[in-house]
Scaffold this motif. Structure first.
Motif, PDB file in Angstrom:
ATOM      1  N   GLY A 135     -94.113  38.179   0.632  1.00  0.00           N
ATOM      2  CA  GLY A 135     -94.073  36.989   1.475  1.00  0.00           C
ATOM      3  C   GLY A 135     -92.702  36.838   2.100  1.00  0.00           C
ATOM      4  O   GLY A 135     -91.932  37.798   2.188  1.00  0.00           O
ATOM      5  N   THR A 136     -92.392  35.634   2.560  1.00  0.00           N
ATOM      6  CA  THR A 136     -91.101  35.387   3.191  1.00  0.00           C
ATOM      7  C   THR A 136     -90.340  34.288   2.456  1.00  0.00           C
ATOM      8  O   THR A 136     -90.938  33.409   1.827  1.00  0.00           O
ATOM      9  N   ALA A 137     -89.040  34.367   2.552  1.00  0.00           N
ATOM     10  CA  ALA A 137     -88.152  33.357   1.962  1.00  0.00           C
ATOM     11  C   ALA A 137     -87.246  32.808   3.055  1.00  0.00           C
ATOM     12  O   ALA A 137     -86.895  33.512   4.010  1.00  0.00           O
ATOM     13  N   ASP A 138     -86.882  31.550   2.924  1.00  0.00           N
ATOM     14  CA  ASP A 138     -86.008  30.921   3.911  1.00  0.00           C
ATOM     15  C   ASP A 138     -84.577  31.426   3.770  1.00  0.00           C
ATOM     16  O   ASP A 138     -84.109  31.729   2.683  1.00  0.00           O
ATOM     17  N   MET A 139     -83.894  31.493   4.918  1.00  0.00           N
ATOM     18  CA  MET A 139     -82.467  31.792   4.963  1.00  0.00           C
ATOM     19  C   MET A 139     -81.798  30.779   5.882  1.00  0.00           C
ATOM     20  O   MET A 139     -82.375  30.352   6.881  1.00  0.00           O
ATOM     21  N   LYS A 140     -80.589  30.397   5.529  1.00  0.00           N
ATOM     22  CA  LYS A 140     -79.790  29.508   6.372  1.00  0.00           C
ATOM     23  C   LYS A 140     -78.418  30.152   6.543  1.00  0.00           C
ATOM     24  O   LYS A 140     -77.527  29.981   5.710  1.00  0.00           O
ATOM     25  N   LEU A 141     -78.289  30.901   7.624  1.00  0.00           N
ATOM     26  CA  LEU A 141     -77.053  31.636   7.859  1.00  0.00           C
ATOM     27  C   LEU A 141     -76.054  30.798   8.642  1.00  0.00           C
ATOM     28  O   LEU A 141     -76.413  30.126   9.621  1.00  0.00           O
TER      29      LEU A 141
END
Length: 226
Positions: A103-109
């Motif tokens: 699945g996908t995971a959130d990122m906050k760059l």
């Protein structure tokens, strides 16, 4: 006689002024009187997720920039960009030659850099437009951290973006709507490093433990000059 002479001199001066005005050529260049600018920007980051598809995906970005002219064509610019995006989480199980995607995971760059800005027309505009080149660097890091999905895979297969150097090279142009308000567009190529979990190195010895990837930020900015 004196009246006729005076009228003649007045007419001669008017004719001479008209001739000078007719010969004058307006320059397309205008000097930029202000030395600083600041403003928000929005854009889109095209990213390279790396050889094993673990890095941040392409997404919209936004932030703020501050610019101060040093002398002539050279200025220093500071930028902070925020990229809320996602990344693919992979399992240790293989499907063919690739690991299974869970699945996908959130990122906050967050990316913060300081760049040199070279104005091609110097401290002037050409038809109210100022083209420029940019080069510099800074850091990029993920403030999101690990997700619940990451905890479902072994620790040696978990991906972490961490903190990495970000090199910047770009170009753009700024259009002066007024003497203090500008609309700007640019494209920035950004290099940053993606780490590869140790579990990925066992199956494929050709994969390096880290990889430099090229990413491009296209952005538009509204700036105030002072």
């Amino acid at each position: 006689m004196k009246l006729r002479t005076s009228l003649f001199l007045v007419l001669a001066c008017v004719a001479d002024a008209s001739a000078v005005a007719a010969q004058r050529i307006d320059s397309p260049y205008r000097y930029i009187d202000t030395a600083q600018s600041i403003g928000p920007f929005v854009g889109y980051y095209l990213t390279d997720t790396g050889a094993v598809d673990l890095g941040p995906k392409s997404a919209a970005a936004f932030g703020i920039r501050y610019d101060i002219r040093l002398n002539g064509p050279l200025a220093i610019e500071g930028q902070v960009a925020y990229l809320p995006t996602t990344r693919t989480v992979h399992d240790t199980v293989f499907q063919g030659t690739k690991r299974r995607a869970l699945g996908t995971a959130d990122m906050k760059l967050l990316q913060a850099d300081i760049d040199f800005k070279f104005n091609i027309t110097g401290a002037r505009t050409w038809h109210k437009i100022a083209p420029f080149l940019i080069f510099g660097g800074g850091i990029a890091f993920d403030v999101q951290g690990a997700s619940a999905l990451d905890l479902t895979v072994p620790s040696d297969a978990r991906y972490k973006f961490g903190t990495t150097f970000a090199g910047v090279l770009g170009a753009g142009a700024e259009a002066f709507v007024t003497s203090r308000i500008t609309i700007r567009g640019d494209a920035r190529a950004t290099l940053w490093k993606l780490g590869v979990p140790s579990a990925y190195l066992i199956r494929n010895s050709q994969i390096s433990s880290s990889q430099w990837t090229q990413n491009v930020l296209f952005s538009g900015q509204l700036a105030y000059h002072f």
